[in-house]
Design a protein around this motif. Structure first.
Motif, short mmCIF file in Angstrom:
data_model
loop_
_atom_site.label_atom_id
_atom_site.label_comp_id
_atom_site.label_asym_id
_atom_site.label_seq_id
_atom_site.Cartn_x
_atom_site.Cartn_y
_atom_site.Cartn_z
N CYS A 1 -16.76 11.28 11.42
CA CYS A 1 -16.79 10.48 12.41
C CYS A 1 -17.74 9.46 13.50
O CYS A 1 -17.90 10.76 13.98
CB CYS A 1 -15.18 9.89 13.03
SG CYS A 1 -14.66 8.89 13.68
N CYS B 1 -15.29 9.89 16.82
CA CYS B 1 -14.77 11.40 17.62
C CYS B 1 -15.02 12.50 16.60
O CYS B 1 -14.44 13.60 17.08
CB CYS B 1 -13.16 10.55 17.28
SG CYS B 1 -12.57 11.39 15.19
N CYS C 1 -12.17 5.67 9.52
CA CYS C 1 -11.83 7.35 9.92
C CYS C 1 -10.20 7.80 10.52
O CYS C 1 -9.74 6.45 10.99
CB CYS C 1 -12.62 7.41 11.54
SG CYS C 1 -11.95 9.48 11.76
N CYS D 1 -9.30 7.56 14.01
CA CYS D 1 -9.26 6.76 15.47
C CYS D 1 -9.90 5.70 14.11
O CYS D 1 -9.37 4.82 15.53
CB CYS D 1 -10.53 7.37 15.48
SG CYS D 1 -11.82 7.01 15.33
#
Ligand SMILES: [Zn+2]
Length: 173
Positions: free
Chosen positions: A140, A143, A156, A159
C-alpha cells in the motif's frame, strides 16, 4: 527478464537462525522421498505432503517443512519464486499436485511461474501447468502494509487506499 525477489517481510523473521530448518535441494523424486524420511514428514490424505519452497538464483528448488519461513528456507537469499508445494508421493513416482506463490516474505508474482516449472522439469517431476493458487501481492502506497489483492479488488485492506496495478512490493514508502 526474470525478476528476482528480495525478502520484504518482517525483519524479525529475516535473521537466519543458528539452527535454521533443514532444507533439501530437489533434483529428482528420490530427493523428495529422502527429505520425507529425514525430516519425519507424514503423508496426509491422498498420500500428499505440503512443503515450503523457494527457487534460488541458480534456479535450484529447495524445500523445507511447511511451517518454515521462506526466508529461512532461502537462508536469507534472493529468490526467483517462493510459495507452497504439495507433493503426491506414490510408490511409482512423485508428482507435484499443487503449487502456490503464497509467500508474504517475498511476495513473488504469479509471473514467477516459469522458474518453478523449469526446476520441476529438471527434476523430472510431473507438475501442473501453472500455479494452482495464485496470489497477487501489493504494497500500500498509503500505509505501507503488504496486501493480498482479492478478486481483482485493488484496495488496501488496512487503510482503503488504492493499490497500484504494477507489482511494487520491493519499494519503500
Ligand atoms: Zn494502506
Amino acid at each position: 527478464m526474470q525478476r528476482s525477489y528480495w525478502y520484504v517481510g518482517s525483519p524479525d523473521l529475516a535473521v537466519v537462525n543458528e539452527t535454521p530448518p533443514a532444507r533439501a535441494s530437489i533434483y529428482s523424486s528420490e530427493d523428495v522421498r529422502r527429505w520425507l524420511q529425514e525430516t519425519g514428514q507424514s503423508l496426509g490424505a491422498g498420500r500428499e505432503v505440503t512443503a515450503t519452497f523457494v527457487i534460488d538464483l541458480d534456479g535450484r528448488l529447495w524445500i523445507a517443512d511447511r511451517h518454515s519461513e521462506h526466508v529461512q528456507c532461502a537462508r536469507g537469499g534472493r529468490v526467483l519464486s517462493a510459495g507452497e508445494m504439495t507433493f503426491r508421493v506414490e510408490p511409482g513416482g512423485v508428482a507435484v499436485a499443487a503449487v502456490s506463490n503464497q509467500s508474504t516474505g517475498y511476495c513473488p508474482e504469479p509471473e514467477s511461474w516459469p522458474a518453478v516449472a523449469a526446476a520441476l522439469d529438471a527434476a523430472g517431476l510431473d507438475r501442473p501447468e501453472g500455479f494452482t493458487t495464485e496470489f497477487v501481492f501489493r504494497r500500500c502506497p498509503g500505509c505501507g502494509i503488504r496486501n493480498v489483492v482479492k478478486e481483482g479488488w485493488y484496495e488496501c485492506g488496512a487503510c482503503g487506499a488504492p493499490l497500484p496495478q504494477a507489482w511494487n512490493c520491493a519499494s519503500e514508502l
